[in-house]
Design a protein around this motif. Structure first.
Motif, PDB file in Angstrom:
ATOM      1  N   ARG A  49       0.477  -0.994   0.072  1.00  8.29           N
ATOM      2  CA  ARG A  49      -0.280  -0.273  -0.442  1.00  8.29           C
ATOM      3  C   ARG A  49       0.868   0.923  -0.235  1.00  8.29           C
ATOM      4  N   TYR A  50       0.769   2.341  -0.277  1.00  4.72           N
ATOM      5  CA  TYR A  50       1.041   3.173  -1.004  1.00  4.72           C
ATOM      6  C   TYR A  50       1.249   4.826  -0.864  1.00  4.72           C
ATOM      7  N   PHE A  51       1.714   5.381   0.071  1.00  3.54           N
ATOM      8  CA  PHE A  51       1.328   7.054   0.096  1.00  3.54           C
ATOM      9  C   PHE A  51       1.433   8.071  -1.217  1.00  3.54           C
ATOM     10  N   ASN A  52       1.375   9.125  -1.965  1.00  2.00           N
ATOM     11  CA  ASN A  52       1.844   9.422  -2.888  1.00  2.00           C
ATOM     12  C   ASN A  52       2.752  10.378  -3.345  1.00  2.00           C
ATOM     13  N   GLY A  53       2.511  10.822  -2.203  1.00  5.13           N
ATOM     14  CA  GLY A  53       2.979  11.867  -1.674  1.00  5.13           C
ATOM     15  C   GLY A  53       1.994  13.181  -1.902  1.00  5.13           C
ATOM     16  N   ASN A  54       1.157  13.613  -1.971  1.00  9.26           N
ATOM     17  CA  ASN A  54      -0.366  14.440  -1.865  1.00  9.26           C
ATOM     18  C   ASN A  54      -0.919  13.973  -1.379  1.00  9.26           C
ATOM     19  N   ASP A  55      -1.894  12.876  -1.846  1.00  9.41           N
ATOM     20  CA  ASP A  55      -3.034  12.367  -0.722  1.00  9.41           C
ATOM     21  C   ASP A  55      -2.942  12.191   0.498  1.00  9.41           C
ATOM     22  N   LEU A  56      -4.309  12.396   1.203  1.00  9.21           N
ATOM     23  CA  LEU A  56      -3.619  12.022   2.387  1.00  9.21           C
ATOM     24  C   LEU A  56      -4.386  10.857   3.155  1.00  9.21           C
ATOM     25  N   SER A  57      -3.483   9.277   1.712  1.00  9.61           N
ATOM     26  CA  SER A  57      -4.653   8.544   2.525  1.00  9.61           C
ATOM     27  C   SER A  57      -3.667   7.360   1.950  1.00  9.61           C
ATOM     28  N   LEU A  58      -3.629   6.065   1.756  1.00 10.74           N
ATOM     29  CA  LEU A  58      -3.014   4.883   1.374  1.00 10.74           C
ATOM     30  C   LEU A  58      -3.286   4.479   0.587  1.00 10.74           C
ATOM     31  N   ILE A  59      -2.964   4.079  -0.421  1.00 10.74           N
ATOM     32  CA  ILE A  59      -4.007   3.514  -1.877  1.00 10.74           C
ATOM     33  C   ILE A  59      -3.310   1.533  -1.079  1.00 10.74           C
ATOM     34  N   GLN A  60      -4.318   1.456  -2.217  1.00 11.34           N
ATOM     35  CA  GLN A  60      -4.231  -0.091  -1.899  1.00 11.34           C
ATOM     36  C   GLN A  60      -4.861  -0.601  -3.065  1.00 11.34           C
ATOM     37  N   GLY A  61      -4.306  -1.978  -3.410  1.00 13.67           N
ATOM     38  CA  GLY A  61      -4.660  -2.385  -5.094  1.00 13.67           C
ATOM     39  C   GLY A  61      -3.836  -2.546  -5.943  1.00 13.67           C
ATOM     40  N   ARG A 107      10.610  -9.109  -9.887  1.00  6.87           N
ATOM     41  CA  ARG A 107       9.097  -8.414  -8.528  1.00  6.87           C
ATOM     42  C   ARG A 107       9.610  -8.838  -7.432  1.00  6.87           C
ATOM     43  N   ILE A 108       9.296  -7.749  -6.458  1.00  9.66           N
ATOM     44  CA  ILE A 108       9.625  -7.367  -4.889  1.00  9.66           C
ATOM     45  C   ILE A 108       8.353  -7.798  -4.741  1.00  9.66           C
ATOM     46  N   ASP A 109       7.889  -8.198  -4.010  1.00 14.41           N
ATOM     47  CA  ASP A 109       7.538  -8.493  -2.786  1.00 14.41           C
ATOM     48  C   ASP A 109       7.401  -7.779  -0.920  1.00 14.41           C
ATOM     49  N   CYS A 110       6.737  -7.045  -1.183  1.00 17.51           N
ATOM     50  CA  CYS A 110       6.770  -5.955  -0.300  1.00 17.51           C
ATOM     51  C   CYS A 110       5.960  -6.481   1.407  1.00 17.51           C
ATOM     52  N   GLY A 111       4.964  -7.313   0.979  1.00 21.08           N
ATOM     53  CA  GLY A 111       4.902  -7.988   2.531  1.00 21.08           C
ATOM     54  C   GLY A 111       3.428  -7.555   3.141  1.00 21.08           C
ATOM     55  N   ASP A 112       3.191  -6.877   2.678  1.00 20.37           N
ATOM     56  CA  ASP A 112       2.234  -5.720   2.563  1.00 20.37           C
ATOM     57  C   ASP A 112       2.507  -4.910   3.543  1.00 20.37           C
ATOM     58  N   ARG A 113       3.722  -4.294   3.533  1.00 22.73           N
ATOM     59  CA  ARG A 113       4.367  -2.808   3.620  1.00 22.73           C
ATOM     60  C   ARG A 113       3.991  -2.332   3.184  1.00 22.73           C
ATOM     61  N   ALA A 114       4.056  -0.276   3.655  1.00 22.15           N
ATOM     62  CA  ALA A 114       4.001   0.599   3.112  1.00 22.15           C
ATOM     63  C   ALA A 114       4.986   1.551   2.464  1.00 22.15           C
ATOM     64  N   VAL A 115       4.674   2.169   1.234  1.00 26.90           N
ATOM     65  CA  VAL A 115       5.164   2.571   0.651  1.00 26.90           C
ATOM     66  C   VAL A 115       5.728   3.993   0.384  1.00 26.90           C
ATOM     67  N   ILE A 116       6.366   4.336   0.423  1.00 34.83           N
ATOM     68  CA  ILE A 116       6.416   6.587   0.596  1.00 34.83           C
ATOM     69  C   ILE A 116       7.179   6.844  -0.833  1.00 34.83           C
ATOM     70  N   PRO A 117       7.320   7.747  -0.856  1.00 35.30           N
ATOM     71  CA  PRO A 117       8.100   8.517  -1.699  1.00 35.30           C
ATOM     72  C   PRO A 117       9.311   8.643  -0.953  1.00 35.30           C
ATOM     73  N   GLY A 118      10.298   8.325  -1.784  1.00 32.94           N
ATOM     74  CA  GLY A 118      12.275   9.265  -1.112  1.00 32.94           C
ATOM     75  C   GLY A 118      11.696  10.332  -0.581  1.00 32.94           C
ATOM     76  N   LEU A 119      12.261  11.223   0.545  1.00 34.16           N
ATOM     77  CA  LEU A 119      12.192  11.864   1.030  1.00 34.16           C
ATOM     78  C   LEU A 119      13.379  13.460   0.761  1.00 34.16           C
ATOM     79  N   ILE A 120      12.431  14.317   0.827  1.00 33.91           N
ATOM     80  CA  ILE A 120      13.166  15.591   0.455  1.00 33.91           C
ATOM     81  C   ILE A 120      13.808  16.350   1.802  1.00 33.91           C
ATOM     82  N   ASP A 121      14.827  16.790   2.463  1.00 34.18           N
ATOM     83  CA  ASP A 121      15.451  17.899   2.920  1.00 34.18           C
ATOM     84  C   ASP A 121      15.279  19.524   1.852  1.00 34.18           C
TER      85      ASP A 121
END
Length: 485
Positions: free
Chosen positions: A78-90, A115-129
């Motif tokens: 499930r992932y956070f796309n960097g803009n929308d304030l919810s995690l996207i699944q599926g 393929r890399i199985d992320c084991g139902d973990r969350a994925v987020i964009p790389g962080l920016i400082d």
């Protein structure tokens, strides 16, 4: 006769000229030998340099890149796309050639992908400082001002690798000689984040970037201080000098320009409320930057200083914790960015011992809480930065400082300030950024910078303080630089 090539026979006094030293075939052989010796010497020197870097933890570590000709597919996530304030699944994340090329529905990705199985973990964009000092974070103030510049750069290289392993795949460097480090990272010589470098901070005499002692005054024409010679700052007074110093940084490859428009905490001689650079001087920097398709960011805290910078055309206000409501609304109405840091006068503050510095720090800390509240309420474009400066022991707090933003807003909103929002700020550099692709988001066409995290980013951000455990995978530009899945 050459006694080396053809010594006379011991039983004869006749000299036989059998020397072939000048023959074309001999000279060609000598040339090959000399070239081989030079090549071995060069390789030996390179090995010594790489060995030195390895001793500091700088040598490039193997990164699992994509198999040539095969896309990479992250699944079961499930992932956070960097803009929308919810995690996207599926959905899955498809990576090709360093970019995100698709977000297919689960199970619909290409069958030939690795393929890399992320084991139902969350994925987020790389962080920016958005406010980082690549070459000045890993050294003390004394070292920054007096140490051999080679030492400063080596410390910067070591810190670059640590920055990447904290999950920060991109930084906007807001002052310091970071061009060489940026080039080394971009060429793969050592690991680190992408760097959008400002080059030397441009300051007026007596401004926040004037690190000279009063004993060094008055200044003679052409007399540069150490910090100016090595590219930490550029002191300029008057429109003509500001134009020159701005253009010099652009010539070196600056992605954006950094000016000092007001007093600072760490500097001793300029009061926090002081106004620095006239509006015309600032406008000179803005005009020069705009001619190259980029913008100016300004260090400033107070309402008058912020308003002057905005009128001059500055696009990004750095710090600004003492802004009032009128000024915050002006930032919003002019479409400016507020690059703000959690300056809370806590254990993560940059070190200082002078009472004047501590008093200014406390004043900024009080304003920080109100600044975050006003910025969110009014609706200003806000991006996250740390401004960890000349604080080697504090560099590791980078992620923890991002986690502090959850004191002021929900966790995903805080993450947006360090991903999608920060990426929009960096996009103001246009072609001067040096990188062709959207940053800070998980979207088709964006740079493939991704973090696979062990915790739930919707629930909190404390996991940012322990990246060695919480980041199961780090991907930068499609290359896996860390994998603990």
């Amino acid at each position: 006769m050459c006694q080396i090539c053809c010594p006379s026979p011991s039983n004869s006094h006749d000299e036989i000229d059998c020397c072939l030293c000048g023959a074309p075939t001999t000279q060609a052989a000598f040339a090959r030998i000399e070239a081989d010796i030079n090549r071995r010497a060069m390789l030996g020197g390179l090995a010594a340099v790489v060995g030195l870097y390895a001793g500091f933890g700088l040598a490039s570590k193997p990164a699992r890149a994509q198999t040539p000709g095969r896309p990479l597919l992250l699944t079961n996530l499930r992932y956070f796309n960097g803009n929308d304030l919810s995690l996207i699944q599926g959905r899955e994340i498809l990576i090709e050639g360093g970019r995100i090329t698709g977000l297919p529905a689960a199970g619909q990705g290409p069958t030939d992908a690795e393929r890399i199985d992320c084991g139902d973990r969350a994925v987020i964009p790389g962080l920016i400082d958005a406010h980082w000092h690549s070459t000045l974070v890993g050294v003390t103030q004394l070292q920054a001002m007096t140490a051999d510049i080679g030492f400063v750069h080596l410390m910067a290289g070591r810190e670059a690798g640590a920055t990447l392993l904290r999950g920060f795949t991109t930084v906007r460097d807001t002052g310091g000689p970071a061009f060489g480090l940026k080039l080394a990272i971009d060429r793969g010589a050592l690991p680190g984040p992408r760097i959008l470098a400002s080059g030397a901070m441009i300051s007026q005499t007596s401004g926040h970037g004037d690190f000279r002692m009063t004993s060094e005054l008055p200044r003679a024409d052409g007399d540069l201080s150490y910090s100016e010679r090595v590219g930490v700052v550029a002191i300029a007074d008057g429109r003509a000098e500001v134009l020159r110093r701005t253009r010099e940084q652009l010539m070196k490859g600056a992605s954006q320009i950094k000016i000092m428009a007001g007093g600072g905490v760490t500097s001793l001689y300029d009061p926090l409320e002081s106004l620095q650079f006239t509006e015309d001087e600032m406008r000179a920097a803005v005009e020069a930057a705009e001619d190259w398709g980029t913008y100016v960011c300004a260090h400033v805290y107070t309402p008058k200083g912020i308003q002057r910078a905005l009128r001059a055309g500055v696009k990004s206000i750095e710090h600004g914790q003492l802004a009032d409501l009128e000024t915050v609304r002006l930032m919003r109405d002019m479409g400016a960015w507020w690059s703000i840091q959690p300056f809370l006068a806590d254990e993560d503050s940059n070190p200082s011992s002078d009472p004047r510095q501590n008093a200014k720090r406390q004043e900024v800390s009080v304003g920080t809480v109100q600044a975050f509240e006003m910025g969110r309420t009014v609706g200003v474009n806000m991006a996250f930065g740390t401004d960890i400066l000349m604080n080697p022991t504090g560099a590791s707090s980078q992620g923890r400082q991002l986690a502090k933003l959850s004191r002021f807003m929900p966790p995903l909103e805080a993450l947006r300030m360090a991903t999608g929002a920060a990426g929009d700020l960096l996009a103001l550099s246009g072609e001067r950024s040096g990188y062709d692709g959207q940053l800070g988001v998980i979207a088709e066409g964006a740079m493939a910078d991704l973090l696979v995290v062990e915790s739930d980013p919707e629930a909190g951000l404390d996991w940012l303080d322990a990246p060695e455990q919480s980041l199961a995978m780090i991907v930068k530009g499609g290359a896996v630089v860390k994998d603990q899945l």
